[in-house]
Design a protein around this motif. Sequence first.
Motif, PDB file in Angstrom:
ATOM      1  N   ILE A   1      30.382  38.224  51.302  1.00 28.33           N
ATOM      2  CA  ILE A   1      30.535  39.660  51.518  1.00 28.33           C
ATOM      3  C   ILE A   1      31.447  39.863  52.719  1.00 28.33           C
ATOM      4  CG2 ILE A   1      29.380  41.819  52.120  1.00 28.33           C
ATOM      5  CD1 ILE A   1      26.863  40.720  50.782  1.00 28.33           C
ATOM      6  N   ASN A   2      32.423  40.746  52.569  1.00 33.56           N
ATOM      7  CA  ASN A   2      33.323  40.999  53.687  1.00 33.56           C
ATOM      8  C   ASN A   2      34.167  42.240  53.427  1.00 33.56           C
ATOM      9  OD1 ASN A   2      35.171  40.427  56.014  1.00 33.56           O
ATOM     10  ND2 ASN A   2      33.990  38.532  55.998  1.00 33.56           N
ATOM     11  N   ASP A   3      35.107  42.482  54.298  1.00 35.82           N
ATOM     12  CA  ASP A   3      36.013  43.619  54.227  1.00 35.82           C
ATOM     13  C   ASP A   3      36.913  43.532  52.996  1.00 35.82           C
ATOM     14  OD1 ASP A   3      37.549  45.877  55.862  1.00 35.82           O
ATOM     15  OD2 ASP A   3      39.050  44.469  55.122  1.00 35.82           O
ATOM     16  N   TYR A   4      37.056  44.636  52.294  1.00 36.57           N
ATOM     17  CA  TYR A   4      37.852  44.671  51.063  1.00 36.57           C
ATOM     18  C   TYR A   4      39.277  44.185  51.273  1.00 36.57           C
ATOM     19  CZ  TYR A   4      40.975  46.691  47.586  1.00 36.57           C
ATOM     20  OH  TYR A   4      41.982  46.869  46.670  1.00 36.57           O
ATOM     21  N   TYR A   5      39.967  44.732  52.272  1.00 38.15           N
ATOM     22  CA  TYR A   5      41.377  44.401  52.459  1.00 38.15           C
ATOM     23  C   TYR A   5      41.566  42.929  52.793  1.00 38.15           C
ATOM     24  CZ  TYR A   5      42.297  49.429  52.508  1.00 38.15           C
ATOM     25  OH  TYR A   5      42.389  50.757  52.162  1.00 38.15           O
ATOM     26  N   LEU A   6      40.719  42.392  53.658  1.00 40.21           N
ATOM     27  CA  LEU A   6      40.868  40.996  54.048  1.00 40.21           C
ATOM     28  C   LEU A   6      40.480  40.059  52.921  1.00 40.21           C
ATOM     29  CD1 LEU A   6      39.688  40.967  57.757  1.00 40.21           C
ATOM     30  CD2 LEU A   6      41.955  41.348  56.809  1.00 40.21           C
ATOM     31  N   GLN A   7      39.455  40.408  52.154  1.00 36.97           N
ATOM     32  CA  GLN A   7      39.083  39.583  51.015  1.00 36.97           C
ATOM     33  C   GLN A   7      40.225  39.526  49.993  1.00 36.97           C
ATOM     34  OE1 GLN A   7      36.147  37.839  51.029  1.00 36.97           O
ATOM     35  NE2 GLN A   7      34.426  39.228  50.784  1.00 36.97           N
ATOM     36  N   ARG A   8      40.841  40.658  49.750  1.00 39.09           N
ATOM     37  CA  ARG A   8      41.928  40.695  48.771  1.00 39.09           C
ATOM     38  C   ARG A   8      43.094  39.815  49.205  1.00 39.09           C
ATOM     39  NH1 ARG A   8      44.954  46.213  47.089  1.00 39.09           N
ATOM     40  NH2 ARG A   8      45.886  45.879  49.122  1.00 39.09           N
ATOM     41  N   LEU A   9      43.457  39.902  50.478  1.00 39.36           N
ATOM     42  CA  LEU A   9      44.521  39.050  51.000  1.00 39.36           C
ATOM     43  C   LEU A   9      44.127  37.582  50.932  1.00 39.36           C
ATOM     44  CD1 LEU A   9      45.670  41.108  54.118  1.00 39.36           C
ATOM     45  CD2 LEU A   9      46.994  40.704  52.038  1.00 39.36           C
ATOM     46  N   GLY A  10      42.867  37.292  51.268  1.00 40.93           N
ATOM     47  CA  GLY A  10      42.412  35.907  51.263  1.00 40.93           C
ATOM     48  C   GLY A  10      42.486  35.271  49.895  1.00 40.93           C
TER      49      GLY A  10
END
Length: 290
Positions: free
Chosen positions: A203-212
């Motif tokens: 579980i984490n921030d949407y924007y950072l997960q997408r980039l990751g």
Amino acid sequence: MNKLKSLLILSVIITVLSACGNADETDTSNSEVASTDEVWEEVQEAGEIVVGTAGTLFPASFYDGEEGNQNHLTGYDVEVAREIGDRLDLEVNFEIMNFDAMLSAVDTGRVDVILAGPREGSEDSFGFSEPVKYSYSTMVVRSDDHSGIETLEDLEGKDAGGAATTVYSDIARKFNAEVVTYGNAPNEAYLRDVHNGRTDLVINDYYLQRLGISEFPDLDIELHPDLKFHPTTNNVVMDKEADVFMENVNEAINDMKEDGTLSELSGEFFHGDDVSQEPEEDIIEIEGIE
């Protein structure tokens, strides 16, 4: 995006901290109001703001070059902090630390501020600026079966990769998942463990997960297509009594919003997305999680 940046992507840690301060009166260069803010006085006397940051979190705080060299430290949070410093005519220096140590670092006066979001009860103890980033939480799951998760209630009994003191781990625990903790590790470790089944989700921030995820196309993982929850903000956090300091920081942030600086920085680090604007998605609020 190069391999160096890929290895530096790290799950966001939402924590809060403050700078030590007491009351005293003086005039400030950025306000006509008499200062009762010892933190602001100390910052002015030092001529700098010390910001706690991880240095391993793409695209918020990472080294784009020689690690340990502040000239190569960059990211959205880093550049926002530098811009605020410029507008307050102050130097900005960064203290690199593990996210779980940040609160105690401010308690001891090691740093003045970080960029972070409010936690439960934290607004009673710390001051939060106007938001510089809006987002929400989501989760990385395996692509073939969503790790057996279709609702938040399905987290029960699942293994969630995370850090011990984050709001994301709080969410996992609320729904009876087991949190598998990591140190200051690159995001690849989190994502690969979901892929290989050591954990079920992150579980984490949407924007950072997408980039990751975009950096590891070989992994059998994806953002859950249906679960968007826990709206969040990122703010400048400082001592609750630092009224003048906060007033000046908020003035700088509002100016940055009006002149487009925040939107420009966001576009640079978030692939064109403007995280300075509130998202329009229908996002699930989680009772008891702030």
